[in-house]
Design an enzyme around this catalytic site. Structure first.
Site, short mmCIF file in Angstrom:
data_model
loop_
_atom_site.label_atom_id
_atom_site.label_comp_id
_atom_site.label_asym_id
_atom_site.label_seq_id
_atom_site.Cartn_x
_atom_site.Cartn_y
_atom_site.Cartn_z
N HIS A 74 41.89 42.21 40.33
CA HIS A 74 42.42 42.40 38.98
C HIS A 74 41.29 42.67 37.99
O HIS A 74 41.41 43.52 37.10
CB HIS A 74 43.21 41.15 38.58
CG HIS A 74 44.07 41.34 37.36
ND1 HIS A 74 44.78 40.32 36.79
CD2 HIS A 74 44.31 42.42 36.59
CE1 HIS A 74 45.43 40.77 35.74
NE2 HIS A 74 45.16 42.04 35.59
N GLU A 77 40.28 46.29 38.24
CA GLU A 77 41.24 47.19 37.61
C GLU A 77 40.90 47.38 36.13
O GLU A 77 41.03 48.47 35.57
CB GLU A 77 42.66 46.65 37.75
CG GLU A 77 43.71 47.52 37.08
CD GLU A 77 45.00 46.78 36.77
OE1 GLU A 77 45.62 47.11 35.74
OE2 GLU A 77 45.36 45.87 37.54
N HIS A 78 40.48 46.30 35.49
CA HIS A 78 40.11 46.38 34.07
C HIS A 78 38.72 46.99 33.88
O HIS A 78 38.51 47.84 33.01
CB HIS A 78 40.14 44.98 33.46
CG HIS A 78 41.51 44.46 33.20
ND1 HIS A 78 41.99 44.21 31.93
CD2 HIS A 78 42.53 44.13 34.03
CE1 HIS A 78 43.22 43.75 31.99
NE2 HIS A 78 43.57 43.68 33.26
N GLU A 154 46.71 38.38 29.41
CA GLU A 154 47.73 39.06 30.23
C GLU A 154 48.48 38.05 31.10
O GLU A 154 49.72 38.09 31.21
CB GLU A 154 47.06 40.12 31.09
CG GLU A 154 48.02 40.93 31.94
CD GLU A 154 47.31 41.94 32.82
OE1 GLU A 154 48.00 42.59 33.64
OE2 GLU A 154 46.08 42.08 32.72
#
Length: 461
Positions: A74, A77-78, A154
């Site tokens: 994750h 991904e950022h 998030e």
């Protein structure tokens, strides 16, 4: 195209026509990079995706003997949007905004994809920018700390959504300690404890030529796209002339799962209970996946489905009610969801189970089979109007399935599903073991009558 087309990992080139007179090409580069394209007649846009078969299931705990990498997928991904030696984060954003394009990424349990949709004339730019991001992200320490806060926000947003909470807990309840049972985005604790060094190690271990799959759909010239890609990867320092083999696809043998958690209640002060009842399903490559898609359509997809009719239309017990059936390389689930007032939750749960068992005991009608075929065919045809869907289909074919199935072949397979196929699969699912997750104001004791009753036999005819 007649039938599915196999995609052997070691085959250098494949070219074939698919439904709608699209041209599908697949090339294995010397370095092990795989490139698949689908040229769609009349298209004026294209979607390109950079894939790796690495998802949340591939992260390690501190107890595994490896450096702890929970949450790294994750994080990447950022962070891949946050700059390279050639482009700042703003440069990357402007590249796509200036041409009206779209760009984003998807982290999943078994893969990660960075993609962009642009006009045909802007496809070379999209390839260059995505290749730069993929190969040369800086993972800047300051950006790392900034994104830690963004990811925590998030996760907090998802944690405030009771439907999201129910879904995460359902995977955990059914799959237990299996890596697929972990949350895709990590947990607040794993994100807080993640280190830049661990994420960097995860990046360098998994973002290599052997791992990379590039898929492009829409207005695409395959040879020109490969030339653009090789130039971009070469400028990043990748040794494209060094022979390499693509990583093997995942094993598909389903492991033995530990005993599932029968009932999970997450207390929340909400107006509704978000309820999921379900069982282990079938893996993505199982021959019964087509029958499962028909079963799921009849049972819980759309306003004519059995669940919708029984729970909402006839009894008014819920607004949202449906079934779902995700499949992965070595595990699958079948779930039934509804959102309802707390006092109705035990009744809704009982109806869900009884409807699945009724399907297992009495089967489906010829009219239901015909409607399901029409619904699946129409939905697939409409989805394929979008180059995003075609790009994703190529990625799934290459990474997971090992075969390309076009619309005509998909419809042919659906047409071969019989009532006996659906009933037999329903009987297997209805045999359990069942797991129930309720998020809201719920009393665990009220659900024991649903979970504790004996499952029907798996050999019901």
């Amino acid at each position: 195209m007649n039938g599915a087309v196999d995609l052997p990992l070691g085959q250098a080139d494949l070219t074939f026509r698919a439904a709608g007179d699209t041209l599908v090409r697949r090339t294995l580069l010397t370095s092990g990079v795989r490139v698949l394209s689908e040229r769609v007649p009349g298209s004026r846009s294209a979607t390109v995706g950079f894939w790796v078969a690495v998802g949340s299931r591939d992260e390690h705990s501190a107890e595994s003997g490896h450096r702890a990498t929970y949450g790294s997928t994750h994080f990447l991904e950022h962070l891949l949007f946050k700059g390279t030696p050639q482009r700042t984060a703003l440069d990357i954003a402007i590249s796509f905004d200036a041409v009206g394009g779209e760009h984003n990424a998807i982290t999943a349990k078994e893969h990660t994809c960075y993609y962009a949709r642009v006009q045909d004339r802007d496809l070379p730019m999209a390839i260059r920018v995505l290749a730069d991001m993929f190969t040369s992200s800086l993972l800047d320490p300051d950006e790392f700390e900034s994104e830690r806060g963004v990811i925590l926000e998030e996760l907090a947003m998802a944690g405030d959504d009771p439907a999201d909470v129910a879904s995460e807990r359902f995977f955990e309840a059914v799959l237990g300690a299996h890596p697929l049972g972990r949350p895709i985005g990590g947990t607040p604790d794993s994100i807080r404890s993640a280190t830049r060094d661990a994420v960097w190690e995860h990046y360098r271990a998994n973002y290599r030529p052997a791992d990379l799959v590039v898929t492009i759909a829409g207005a695409v010239d395959h040879d020109a796209a490969i030339a653009e890609l090789e130039a971009a990867l070469g400028s990043a320092g990748w040794a494209l002339d060094e022979p390499g083999e693509p990583v093997a696809r995942r094993a598909t043998a389903a492991p033995a799962l530990e005993a599932p958690t029968p009932i999970t209640v997450v207390e929340r002060p909400t107006e509704q209970v978000n309820l999921i009842l379900g069982v282990p399903g079938v893996v993505a490559t199982d021959d019964r996946r087509v029958a499962l898609s028909v079963l799921n359509t009849i049972f819980g997809s759309g306003m004519s489905s059995r669940l919708f009719q029984q729970v909402r239309e006839r009894r008014g017990l819920a607004y949202s009610v449906y079934s779902f059936a995700p499949g992965y390389s070595d595990a699958g689930l079948f779930g039934m969801y509804a959102g309802c007032t707390p006092s109705k939750a035990p009744t809704v749960a009982a109806l869900m189970r009884s409807e699945l068992e009724r399907l297992a005991s009495h089967g489906v009608t010829a009219d239901e089979l015909e409607r399901a075929a029409g619904q699946l065919g129409g939905a697939a045809a409409l989805a394929l109007e979008d180059s995003d869907t075609r790009m994703s289909r190529l990625g799934r074919a290459e990474l997971m399935l090992g075969e390309f199935v076009d619309l005509d072949e998909a419809l042919r397979r659906v047409s071969l599903v019989t009532a006996d196929d659906v009933q037999s699969l329903a009987a297997d699912l209805a045999a359990g073991p069942y797991s129930l997750v309720a998020v809201g104001s719920a009393d665990e004791s009220e659900f024991h009558a649903v979970i504790d009753q004996p499952a029907i036999r798996s050999d019901v005819a």
